[in-house]
Enzyme design. Structure first.
Site, short mmCIF file in Angstrom:
data_model
loop_
_atom_site.label_atom_id
_atom_site.label_comp_id
_atom_site.label_asym_id
_atom_site.label_seq_id
_atom_site.Cartn_x
_atom_site.Cartn_y
_atom_site.Cartn_z
N ASP A 73 -9.40 -24.38 -24.85
CA ASP A 73 -8.11 -25.47 -24.38
C ASP A 73 -7.91 -26.31 -25.37
O ASP A 73 -8.87 -27.24 -25.46
CB ASP A 73 -8.31 -25.79 -23.08
N GLU B 178 0.91 -23.55 -23.45
CA GLU B 178 1.65 -23.59 -22.03
C GLU B 178 2.63 -24.48 -22.06
O GLU B 178 2.96 -25.37 -22.59
CB GLU B 178 0.47 -24.42 -21.05
N ASP C 75 -4.08 -23.98 -12.00
CA ASP C 75 -3.21 -24.93 -11.44
C ASP C 75 -2.34 -24.19 -10.38
O ASP C 75 -1.29 -25.00 -9.79
CB ASP C 75 -2.00 -25.54 -12.53
C1 GLC Z 1 -1.81 -28.57 -17.98
C2 GLC Z 1 -3.16 -28.31 -17.30
C3 GLC Z 1 -3.17 -29.17 -16.06
C4 GLC Z 1 -3.41 -30.39 -16.38
C5 GLC Z 1 -2.29 -31.00 -17.19
C6 GLC Z 1 -2.47 -32.19 -18.03
O1 GLC Z 1 -0.62 -28.53 -17.08
O2 GLC Z 1 -3.02 -26.69 -17.05
O3 GLC Z 1 -4.45 -28.76 -15.35
O4 GLC Z 1 -3.70 -31.38 -15.48
O5 GLC Z 1 -1.81 -29.94 -18.24
O6 GLC Z 1 -3.31 -31.86 -19.10
#
Ligand code: GLC
Ligand code: CA
Length: 553
Positions: A104, A248, A323
């Site tokens: 990640d 994402e 999430d």
């Molecule tokens: C993304 C992640 C989430 C996190 C956010 C800030 O949306 O999936 O879990 O809190 O970013 O990094």
């Protein structure tokens, strides 16, 4: 077999990815927190499922304000998860089983404990000042503008020492990096190369649509330099390597997805889009007050993405992640048809065009957390929103109802391995309560039952590897306005795959269009095999099946 010229072969086109949330996957040392050796100990399980890639949510050094999405050292492992040696061991053991490890990449922001930020806030003249986004107070005081944090409240916090505000689109302990600064970008690229050298198989990129932000214009997503930065990153890091990258991007539209994942673009392999998730959210209260599920909308969104990325770009396919609520709780029927509906959801998703992502526990039908008290929640977003919504007058009961439905901790209860103590997750006290249904829902039971959800996932994952039509076939939807039936075909050469699913707990009788009728081989089903689609059909509750036919026979 002739493949559409538009679909360049990539090894990850046939692979299924499994997302591991390390904190909740497997605890090797009894401290109640999942860890890297725990993941390594479960590689055989993942191999048996047919998984070829695992994406790990962050395992880096972190104060854990947001469970690791707040990183204080990108090149160190959080002690509670293990050591770099444990990481290298995981990568090596995974590779020996044909499994790649995807990290990640959280580079929109760091932790406030990252040395860059510690130096940045020390003085306005610090060499690191410009690594983050600092602004003077608005005229007359207060935050520079109205931007808000995803976790509630203003996106700006005043730092007393220098009298300026810093930007944080998430918690105040997650200051946003300034991507306009080339030094920031180059440090990040070096760090990425360091991990690539260690043998990782790619990156999942956290809120990557934010990195081109222009705060003075109130632009957060899709800023003017976003794609320049991604192309630069691609050239400077993974572009020359055969890895998988997935961004994402909550803001993605089919149009922007073609920019991110288009063949000639040299950016990413694919993005996660969330239109099918956010369509259910309330305009004002967002996910804390969601709308009833609407299959017609869901089909139109998933279909739109299938059509838009048919010739270029590539889709990711997922129901859940760390999430989001549990898929079977959100879209299925946990009370009446937990097994049938979980298999139906898997069937419909895995036979679409794109790369499927399975979120840990989804493959055994894990459900939302039945928490009744706010004290049981751990997630910073849930706890912040609880405070803010109660201040604004929401009743505690209503808030818990919303959290039960859509809170992030639903997906974060420990993986249910067995009917043993703490579901076999830990010998200690788990950091978050285990879902009490683990006696019935656990991996041990699932693997030993030929008709389990787990075995259904295993079959779907295998089918993708052996049937190019699942990977490359052209998508066509049918019955778009039907409120309960999801119907589509995939075609490739002489072959045609027909997928039919009942998204309801009712028996549905209906007349089917010519194009869906015909007989063939049943590739998968969640009741008994169906080999023929007639002009009139009856679908049992949550029934789903796929029939493979020679279209011109
Ligand atoms: C993304 C992640 C989430 C996190 C956010 C800030 O949306 O999936 O879990 O809190 O970013 O990094
Ligand atoms: Ca541990």
């Amino acid at each position: 077999m002739e493949l559409p010229s538009t679909s360049r072969n990539a090894w990850w086109h046939t692979a299924t990815v499994y997302q591991v949330y390390p904190r909740s996957f497997a605890d090797s040392n009894g401290d109640g927190v999942g860890d890297l050796p725990g993941i390594t100990s479960k590689l055989e399980y993942l191999k048996a499922l047919g998984i070829e890639l695992i994406w790990l949510s962050p395992v880096y050094a972190s104060p854990m304000d947001d469970n690791g999405y707040d990183i204080s050292d990108y090149q160190a492992i959080a002690p509670e998860f293990g050591t770099l040696a444990d990481f290298d061991d995981l990568v090596a053991q995974a590779r020996s089983r044909g499994i790649g490890v995807v990290l990640d990449l959280v580079v929109n922001h760091t932790s406030d404990a990252h040395p860059w930020f510690v130096q940045s806030r020390a003085s306005r003249r610090s060499a690191y000042r410009d690594y983050y986004i600092w602004r003077k107070p608005a005229e007359g005081g207060g935050p520079p503008n109205q931007l808000t944090s995803s976790f509630g409240g203003p996106a700006w916090t005043l730092d007393e020492r220098t009298g300026e505000y810093y930007l944080h689109l998430f918690s105040r302990r997650q200051p946003d990096l300034n991507w306009a600064n080339p030094n920031v970008r180059h440090e990040i690229y070096q760090m990425m190369n360091w991990w690539l050298e260690r043998g990782i198989a790619g990156f999942r990129m956290d809120v990557i649509d934010y990195i081109g932000k222009q705060v003075d214009q109130n632009i957060v997503t899709d800023g003017p330099h976003l794609h320049d930065y991604l192309q630069e990153m691609n050239r400077a890091t993974f572009g020359s390597r055969d890895v998988i990258t997935v961004g994402e991007t909550w803001s993605a539209t089919p149009g922007s997805a073609l920019l991110y994942s288009g063949r000639a673009r040299q950016e990413l392999s694919m993005v996660f889009q969330f239109e099918h998730v956010t369509q259910q959210w309330d305009e004002i209260y967002g996910k804390w007050r969601s709308q009833p599920f609407d299959l017609v909308k869901l089909k139109s969104i998933l279909g739109k993405w299938q059509y838009a990325l048919a010739e270029d770009g590539w889709n990711s396919l997922f129901w859940g992640n760390h999430d989001l609520p549990r898929a079977v709780s959100k879209y299925g029927d946990v009370k009446g048809y937990p097994v049938e509906s979980a298999k139906m959801l898997a069937t419909v998703l895995h036979l679409l065009k794109g790369t499927p992502f399975v979120y840990q526990g989804e493959e055994i039908g894990m459900t939302n957390a039945p928490f009744t008290k706010i004290e049981q929640y751990r997630d910073i977003e849930t706890l912040n929103m609880h405070r803010l919504h109660l201040e604004a007058g929401l009743s505690p009961e209503d808030f818990i109802r919303g959290a039960n439905e859509n809170g992030r901790d639903n997906a974060r209860t420990p993986m249910q391995w067995s009917a043993g103590a703490n579901a076999g997750f830990t010998t200690g006290i788990p950091w978050i309560d285990v879902n009490e249904n683990y006696i019935a829902i656990n991996a041990e039971v699932a693997m030993s039952d030929e008709h389990s959800i787990w075995n259904h996932y295993r079959r779907l994952i295998l089918l993708r590897k052996s049937h190019p039509i699942i990977v490359y076939g052209r998508f066509q939807s049918y019955l778009d306005q039907h409120p309960d039936i999801f119907a589509y075909t995939r075609t490739l050469g002489e072959q045609r795959l027909t997928v039919l699913a009942n998204f309801s707990a009712r028996t549905i009788t209906l007349d089917l269009p010519n194009e869906l009728q015909g007989s063939g081989r049943c590739l998968i089903s969640n009741y008994d095999p169906v080999h023929k689609v007639d002009a009139a059909m009856e679908f049992r509750p949550y029934e789903a099946f796929a029939i493979l036919a020679q279209s011109r026979s």
